[in-house]
Scaffold this motif. Structure first.
Motif, mmCIF file in Angstrom:
data_model
loop_
_atom_site.group_PDB
_atom_site.id
_atom_site.type_symbol
_atom_site.label_atom_id
_atom_site.label_comp_id
_atom_site.label_asym_id
_atom_site.label_seq_id
_atom_site.Cartn_x
_atom_site.Cartn_y
_atom_site.Cartn_z
ATOM 1 N N ASN A 143 12.665 -9.957 -29.503
ATOM 2 C CA ASN A 143 13.494 -10.352 -28.362
ATOM 3 C C ASN A 143 13.058 -9.730 -27.038
ATOM 4 N N CYS A 144 12.511 -8.508 -27.067
ATOM 5 C CA CYS A 144 12.123 -7.838 -25.818
ATOM 6 C C CYS A 144 10.708 -8.206 -25.388
ATOM 7 N N GLY A 145 10.013 -9.005 -26.177
ATOM 8 C CA GLY A 145 8.642 -9.373 -25.840
ATOM 9 C C GLY A 145 7.614 -8.364 -26.320
ATOM 10 N N GLY A 146 8.024 -7.460 -27.195
ATOM 11 C CA GLY A 146 7.076 -6.503 -27.772
ATOM 12 C C GLY A 146 6.822 -5.281 -26.917
ATOM 13 N N VAL A 147 7.829 -4.828 -26.190
ATOM 14 C CA VAL A 147 7.653 -3.667 -25.302
ATOM 15 C C VAL A 147 8.536 -2.480 -25.685
ATOM 16 N N CYS A 148 8.951 -2.417 -26.949
ATOM 17 C CA CYS A 148 9.802 -1.319 -27.438
ATOM 18 C C CYS A 148 11.108 -1.264 -26.667
ATOM 19 N N GLY A 149 11.738 -2.445 -26.528
ATOM 20 C CA GLY A 149 13.004 -2.524 -25.817
ATOM 21 C C GLY A 149 14.135 -3.050 -26.677
ATOM 22 N N CYS A 150 13.906 -3.212 -27.987
ATOM 23 C CA CYS A 150 14.959 -3.680 -28.888
ATOM 24 C C CYS A 150 14.577 -3.266 -30.311
ATOM 25 N N SER A 151 15.294 -3.763 -31.292
ATOM 26 C CA SER A 151 14.957 -3.421 -32.685
ATOM 27 C C SER A 151 14.665 -4.655 -33.529
ATOM 28 N N THR A 152 14.422 -5.794 -32.884
ATOM 29 C CA THR A 152 14.306 -7.037 -33.648
ATOM 30 C C THR A 152 12.999 -7.175 -34.426
ATOM 31 N N CYS A 153 11.964 -6.407 -34.089
ATOM 32 C CA CYS A 153 10.709 -6.482 -34.847
ATOM 33 C C CYS A 153 10.626 -5.366 -35.890
ATOM 34 N N HIS A 154 11.770 -4.890 -36.319
ATOM 35 C CA HIS A 154 11.868 -3.824 -37.320
ATOM 36 C C HIS A 154 11.185 -4.245 -38.612
ATOM 37 N N ILE A 155 10.334 -3.366 -39.135
ATOM 38 C CA ILE A 155 9.625 -3.595 -40.397
ATOM 39 C C ILE A 155 9.659 -2.316 -41.221
ATOM 40 N N TYR A 156 9.281 -2.436 -42.478
ATOM 41 C CA TYR A 156 9.079 -1.277 -43.334
ATOM 42 C C TYR A 156 7.588 -1.179 -43.621
ATOM 43 N N VAL A 157 6.986 -0.028 -43.348
ATOM 44 C CA VAL A 157 5.566 0.173 -43.616
ATOM 45 C C VAL A 157 5.447 0.776 -45.012
ATOM 46 N N GLU A 158 4.964 -0.032 -45.945
ATOM 47 C CA GLU A 158 4.872 0.362 -47.349
ATOM 48 C C GLU A 158 3.578 1.128 -47.649
ATOM 49 N N GLN A 159 2.551 0.884 -46.848
ATOM 50 C CA GLN A 159 1.261 1.568 -47.035
ATOM 51 C C GLN A 159 0.584 1.689 -45.685
ATOM 52 N N GLY A 160 -0.042 2.841 -45.419
ATOM 53 C CA GLY A 160 -0.779 3.034 -44.172
ATOM 54 C C GLY A 160 0.013 3.696 -43.065
ATOM 55 N N LEU A 161 1.222 4.139 -43.353
ATOM 56 C CA LEU A 161 2.088 4.723 -42.326
ATOM 57 C C LEU A 161 1.432 5.924 -41.650
ATOM 58 N N ASP A 162 0.775 6.765 -42.419
ATOM 59 C CA ASP A 162 0.160 7.979 -41.870
ATOM 60 C C ASP A 162 -1.031 7.681 -40.962
ATOM 61 N N GLU A 163 -1.580 6.486 -41.073
ATOM 62 C CA GLU A 163 -2.740 6.116 -40.263
ATOM 63 C C GLU A 163 -2.345 5.492 -38.928
ATOM 64 N N LEU A 164 -1.085 5.127 -38.781
ATOM 65 C CA LEU A 164 -0.606 4.499 -37.545
ATOM 66 C C LEU A 164 -0.226 5.571 -36.532
ATOM 67 N N PRO A 165 -0.151 5.202 -35.246
ATOM 68 C CA PRO A 165 0.257 6.182 -34.238
ATOM 69 C C PRO A 165 1.635 6.763 -34.575
ATOM 70 N N ASP A 166 1.839 8.009 -34.175
ATOM 71 C CA ASP A 166 3.128 8.657 -34.405
ATOM 72 C C ASP A 166 4.244 7.890 -33.713
ATOM 73 N N ILE A 167 5.419 7.973 -34.288
ATOM 74 C CA ILE A 167 6.590 7.309 -33.729
ATOM 75 C C ILE A 167 7.064 8.060 -32.483
ATOM 76 N N SER A 168 7.429 7.323 -31.448
ATOM 77 C CA SER A 168 7.938 7.939 -30.224
ATOM 78 C C SER A 168 9.454 8.095 -30.322
ATOM 79 N N GLU A 169 10.005 8.912 -29.459
ATOM 80 C CA GLU A 169 11.466 9.076 -29.437
ATOM 81 C C GLU A 169 12.154 7.749 -29.105
ATOM 82 N N LYS A 170 11.567 7.000 -28.179
ATOM 83 C CA LYS A 170 12.146 5.705 -27.796
ATOM 84 C C LYS A 170 12.189 4.760 -28.995
ATOM 85 N N GLU A 171 11.076 4.681 -29.727
ATOM 86 C CA GLU A 171 11.039 3.816 -30.907
ATOM 87 C C GLU A 171 12.052 4.286 -31.941
#
Length: 110
Positions: A41-69
């Motif tokens: 809904n926000c256009g992919g700019v970390c302004g909502c929670s509609t693109c919420h997913i569960y990362v089942e594999q590879g979580l440690d390889e992705l960038p760290d989560i920000s406070e905003k996220e």
């Protein structure tokens, strides 16, 4: 280096789909580029929670989560320890396999 792959799993019974993602692309980008309808809904700019997913594999390889996220994930339906926002999961410069589970999206989100 080899490109990264993302395996999209669906809670609604659809068969899993595997797609290639380039360094710097987000999981949301790869989903939309391959016809996977992932709310954003926000256009992919970390302004909502509609693109919420569960990362089942590879979580440690992705960038760290920000406070905003993290704040937006707290507003998502059924957040888990492996919850992320697809718009914030940017693929690194290395080849890896990320497996994500898309929760049902029959809600508007925040």
């Amino acid at each position: 280096m080899s490109p990264s792959t993302i395996v999209f799993q669906f809670q609604d019974g659809q068969p899993a789909q595997t797609h290639v993602g380039a360094s710097g692309e987000s999981v949301l980008d790869v989903a939309l580029n391959n016809g996977i309808k992932l709310q954003h809904n926000c256009g992919g700019v970390c302004g909502c929670s509609t693109c919420h997913i569960y990362v089942e594999q590879g979580l440690d390889e992705l960038p760290d989560i920000s406070e905003k996220e993290e704040d937006f994930i707290d507003r998502a339906i059924n957040p888990r320890i492996n919850s992320r926002l697809a718009c914030q999961c940017v693929l690194p410069n290395q080849g890896l396999e990320v497996v994500v589970l898309l929760p049902p999206q029959n809600f508007l989100g925040h």
